[in-house]
Design an enzyme around this catalytic site. Structure first.
Site, PDB file in Angstrom:
ATOM      1  N   CYS A  15      37.401  42.722  42.092  1.00 46.78           N
ATOM      2  CA  CYS A  15      38.286  44.114  42.166  1.00 46.78           C
ATOM      3  C   CYS A  15      37.390  45.215  41.352  1.00 46.78           C
ATOM      4  O   CYS A  15      36.106  45.030  41.312  1.00 46.78           O
ATOM      5  CB  CYS A  15      39.441  43.852  41.485  1.00 46.78           C
ATOM      6  SG  CYS A  15      39.569  43.740  39.517  1.00 46.78           S
TER       7      CYS A  15
ATOM      8  N   ARG B  47      43.307  42.585  38.804  1.00 43.30           N
ATOM      9  CA  ARG B  47      43.767  41.726  39.942  1.00 43.30           C
ATOM     10  C   ARG B  47      42.865  40.486  40.370  1.00 43.30           C
ATOM     11  O   ARG B  47      43.384  39.412  40.378  1.00 43.30           O
ATOM     12  CB  ARG B  47      43.497  42.593  41.244  1.00 43.30           C
ATOM     13  CG  ARG B  47      44.512  43.639  41.406  1.00 43.30           C
ATOM     14  CD  ARG B  47      44.222  44.752  42.444  1.00 43.30           C
ATOM     15  NE  ARG B  47      43.079  45.524  41.824  1.00 43.30           N
ATOM     16  CZ  ARG B  47      42.302  46.445  42.509  1.00 43.30           C
ATOM     17  NH1 ARG B  47      42.800  46.894  43.901  1.00 43.30           N
ATOM     18  NH2 ARG B  47      41.548  47.208  41.871  1.00 43.30           N
TER      19      ARG B  47
ATOM     20  N   ASP C 176      46.348  48.368  43.255  1.00 42.15           N
ATOM     21  CA  ASP C 176      45.747  48.337  41.888  1.00 42.15           C
ATOM     22  C   ASP C 176      47.253  48.552  41.059  1.00 42.15           C
ATOM     23  O   ASP C 176      47.609  49.645  41.072  1.00 42.15           O
ATOM     24  CB  ASP C 176      44.652  49.380  41.662  1.00 42.15           C
ATOM     25  CG  ASP C 176      44.050  49.331  40.371  1.00 42.15           C
ATOM     26  OD1 ASP C 176      44.432  48.623  39.268  1.00 42.15           O
ATOM     27  OD2 ASP C 176      43.280  50.096  40.069  1.00 42.15           O
TER      28      ASP C 176
END
Ligand code: 4NP
Length: 157
Positions: free
Chosen positions: A11, A17, A126
């Site tokens: 990420c 994440r 996100d």
């Protein structure tokens, strides 16, 4: 001895994440009895050496997984030789990884939700700038994808 594919989840910061994707994949692999090489990294450098975001740690713990020991690192071109699969959380990560990859990479590059039927090409949103509910959504997505990835390995085992 059969050799199993290795996975790197990527990420932006490697604190929200991709650590959750790493945790979900480790959990699914362990449940299936598969000893897989699994790691995560970020395209950015801001959080190198930091532990996961406290909200990501809390979400993992809700599922019985302690990720407090994970440390953020930045992805490098060498990762395309070390891993069989480099898996981006969103389109921006994917584009940056494309630019970083050598001309003929060993690793296969994909988006995480390409591994969830019906969600191909979609971003894992996100959750960094939102509330804890964003991390619940992240876990839903990464755990479904991880389950499917491990199932795909078991099919050809
Ligand atoms: P991640 O989330 O890419 O899922 O780890 C973010 C973490 C940090 C920042 C952005 C996104 N940041 O801007 O510092």
């Amino acid at each position: 001895m059969p050799s199993y594919p290795s996975f790197l989840f990527v990420c932006l910061g490697n604190i929200c994440r991709s650590p959750l994707a790493e945790a979900a994949m480790r959990h699914e692999a362990a449940a299936a009895g598969l000893d897989l090489a699994i790691d995560s990294a970020g395209t950015g450098s801001w959080h190198i050496g930091n532990g996961p975001d406290p909200r990501a740690q809390a979400e993992a713990l809700r599922h019985g997984i302690d990720i407090s020991g994970y440390r953020a690192r930045q992805v490098s071109a060498a990762d395309f030789a070390r891993f069989d699969h480099v898996i981006a959380m969103d389109r921006s990560n994917f584009t940056n990884l494309r630019k970083l990859a050598p001309a003929s990479p060993h690793a296969r590059l994909s988006m995480l939700l390409d591994h969830v039927p019906g969600l191909e090409g979609r971003d894992v949103d996100d959750p960094y700038f939102g509330g804890p509910e964003g991390f619940v959504a992240t876990w839903d997505q990464v755990s479904t994808a991880a389950h499917n990835l491990v199932s795909a390995i078991r099919v050809i085992r």
